[in-house]
Design a protein around this motif. Structure first.
Motif, short mmCIF file in Angstrom:
data_model
loop_
_atom_site.label_atom_id
_atom_site.label_comp_id
_atom_site.label_asym_id
_atom_site.label_seq_id
_atom_site.Cartn_x
_atom_site.Cartn_y
_atom_site.Cartn_z
N VAL A 12 -1.53 2.99 -11.74
CA VAL A 12 -0.42 2.08 -11.99
C VAL A 12 0.36 2.56 -13.20
O VAL A 12 -0.21 2.99 -14.20
CB VAL A 12 -0.94 0.65 -12.23
CG1 VAL A 12 0.17 -0.28 -12.68
CG2 VAL A 12 -1.63 0.13 -10.97
N GLN A 13 1.67 2.50 -13.08
CA GLN A 13 2.55 2.86 -14.19
C GLN A 13 3.70 1.86 -14.21
O GLN A 13 4.29 1.58 -13.17
CB GLN A 13 3.08 4.28 -13.99
CG GLN A 13 3.99 4.75 -15.09
CD GLN A 13 4.43 6.19 -14.86
OE1 GLN A 13 3.71 7.00 -14.30
NE2 GLN A 13 5.63 6.49 -15.30
N ASP A 14 3.99 1.32 -15.36
CA ASP A 14 5.08 0.35 -15.53
C ASP A 14 4.97 -0.83 -14.56
O ASP A 14 5.96 -1.29 -14.00
CB ASP A 14 6.45 1.03 -15.37
CG ASP A 14 6.67 2.12 -16.41
OD1 ASP A 14 6.19 1.95 -17.55
OD2 ASP A 14 7.33 3.14 -16.09
N GLY A 15 3.73 -1.29 -14.34
CA GLY A 15 3.51 -2.48 -13.53
C GLY A 15 3.59 -2.28 -12.02
O GLY A 15 3.59 -3.25 -11.27
N ARG A 16 3.65 -1.02 -11.58
CA ARG A 16 3.73 -0.73 -10.14
C ARG A 16 2.79 0.41 -9.80
O ARG A 16 2.50 1.26 -10.63
CB ARG A 16 5.15 -0.37 -9.74
CG ARG A 16 6.08 -1.54 -9.93
CD ARG A 16 7.41 -1.29 -9.35
NE ARG A 16 8.22 -2.50 -9.55
CZ ARG A 16 9.45 -2.58 -9.23
NH1 ARG A 16 10.06 -1.57 -8.67
NH2 ARG A 16 10.11 -3.69 -9.44
N ILE A 17 2.36 0.44 -8.56
CA ILE A 17 1.48 1.53 -8.10
C ILE A 17 2.32 2.78 -7.98
O ILE A 17 3.32 2.80 -7.26
CB ILE A 17 0.80 1.18 -6.77
CG1 ILE A 17 -0.09 -0.06 -6.96
CG2 ILE A 17 -0.01 2.37 -6.26
CD1 ILE A 17 -0.70 -0.60 -5.69
N ALA A 18 1.93 3.82 -8.71
CA ALA A 18 2.70 5.06 -8.75
C ALA A 18 2.10 6.16 -7.88
O ALA A 18 2.83 7.00 -7.35
CB ALA A 18 2.80 5.56 -10.20
N GLU A 19 0.77 6.16 -7.75
CA GLU A 19 0.09 7.19 -6.96
C GLU A 19 -1.11 6.60 -6.26
O GLU A 19 -1.75 5.70 -6.78
CB GLU A 19 -0.44 8.31 -7.87
CG GLU A 19 0.53 9.35 -8.26
CD GLU A 19 -0.15 10.45 -9.06
OE1 GLU A 19 -0.37 11.54 -8.49
OE2 GLU A 19 -0.44 10.21 -10.24
N LEU A 20 -1.42 7.17 -5.08
CA LEU A 20 -2.58 6.72 -4.33
C LEU A 20 -3.28 7.92 -3.72
O LEU A 20 -2.64 8.83 -3.19
CB LEU A 20 -2.16 5.76 -3.22
CG LEU A 20 -3.32 5.23 -2.37
CD1 LEU A 20 -3.25 3.72 -2.29
CD2 LEU A 20 -3.30 5.85 -1.00
N TRP A 21 -4.60 7.92 -3.83
CA TRP A 21 -5.46 8.89 -3.15
C TRP A 21 -6.38 8.07 -2.27
O TRP A 21 -6.76 6.96 -2.65
CB TRP A 21 -6.31 9.67 -4.15
CG TRP A 21 -5.54 10.46 -5.15
CD1 TRP A 21 -5.23 11.78 -5.07
CD2 TRP A 21 -4.99 10.01 -6.39
NE1 TRP A 21 -4.52 12.18 -6.17
CE2 TRP A 21 -4.35 11.09 -7.01
CE3 TRP A 21 -4.96 8.77 -7.04
CZ2 TRP A 21 -3.71 10.99 -8.23
CZ3 TRP A 21 -4.32 8.66 -8.26
CH2 TRP A 21 -3.71 9.77 -8.84
N GLY A 22 -6.78 8.57 -1.13
CA GLY A 22 -7.66 7.78 -0.29
C GLY A 22 -8.27 8.53 0.87
O GLY A 22 -7.82 9.61 1.26
N LEU A 23 -9.31 7.91 1.39
CA LEU A 23 -10.00 8.39 2.59
C LEU A 23 -10.20 7.20 3.50
O LEU A 23 -10.43 6.08 3.04
CB LEU A 23 -11.37 8.97 2.23
CG LEU A 23 -11.39 10.18 1.31
CD1 LEU A 23 -12.82 10.46 0.85
CD2 LEU A 23 -10.81 11.38 2.03
N SER A 24 -10.15 7.45 4.80
CA SER A 24 -10.35 6.37 5.77
C SER A 24 -11.24 6.87 6.90
O SER A 24 -11.13 8.02 7.31
CB SER A 24 -8.99 5.93 6.34
OG SER A 24 -9.17 5.02 7.39
#
Length: 177
Positions: free
Chosen positions: A158-170
């Motif tokens: 999170v940066q400046d109150g918003r999600i800036a980056e996401l990593w994930g597996l499904s």
């Protein structure tokens, strides 16, 4: 890995939250949590300010994560603009921007009209969250198995109150991917 704030004969490690032996006598300001750090007469005051800010950031990140999953489950695509930064990066999808989130969410909702993401575990530290979720409302035929439920593991920043980056597996396999 973290950065260290040092003053007089005491240092505070922000990520380990412990006092350690001094290596230097200076206050490192303008980085991370102490953008407004000032020399104080009390080491404890600096340490308390760091811990309070870190706790606030952690709480804010947790609330934002919960908002993201609530918006997905409610099919509230307009909420994405308030949750994700304009230059949001999805590393698993290789996409950038809020529109990529709306497109991905819409695709999942179209493919699985009853899908619900249920948070099983959430660990939050400073500006990052790691979340393990299960995916409900996916027909067994779509996965070719009745159990276990498909799941996801996501880490976001999170940066400046918003999600800036996401990593994930499904564990969910989708047609066309």
């Amino acid at each position: 890995m973290g950065f260290v704030i040092a003053r007089a004969s005491i240092e505070v490690s922000l990520f380990e939250s412990e006092l350690v032996e001094p290596k230097a006598c200076a206050v490192f300001a303008g980085v991370g949590y102490l953008a407004e750090a000032r020399c104080c007469s009390s080491h404890k005051l600096i340490y308390a300010q760091v811990l309070d800010r870190k706790r606030e950031m952690t709480d804010d990140v947790r609330v934002l994560a919960q908002r993201m999953y609530q918006a997905f489950n409610a099919r509230d695509l307009t909420a994405a603009t308030a949750i994700f930064s304009a230059d949001f990066v999805s590393h698993p999808l290789g996409t950038v921007g809020v529109d990529s989130v709306v497109k991905a969410w819409s695709g999942l909702h179209a493919l699985f009209p009853d899908i619900q993401v249920i948070v099983e575990d959430m660990l939050v530290e400073a500006d990052r969250a790691a979340v393990r979720t299960s995916l409900h409302g996916i027909p067994a035929e779509a996965e070719g198995q009745a159990f276990p439920l498909p799941s996801m593991m996501e880490i976001f920043r999170v940066q400046d109150g918003r999600i800036a980056e996401l990593w994930g597996l499904s564990s969910l396999s989708r047609p066309g991917r």
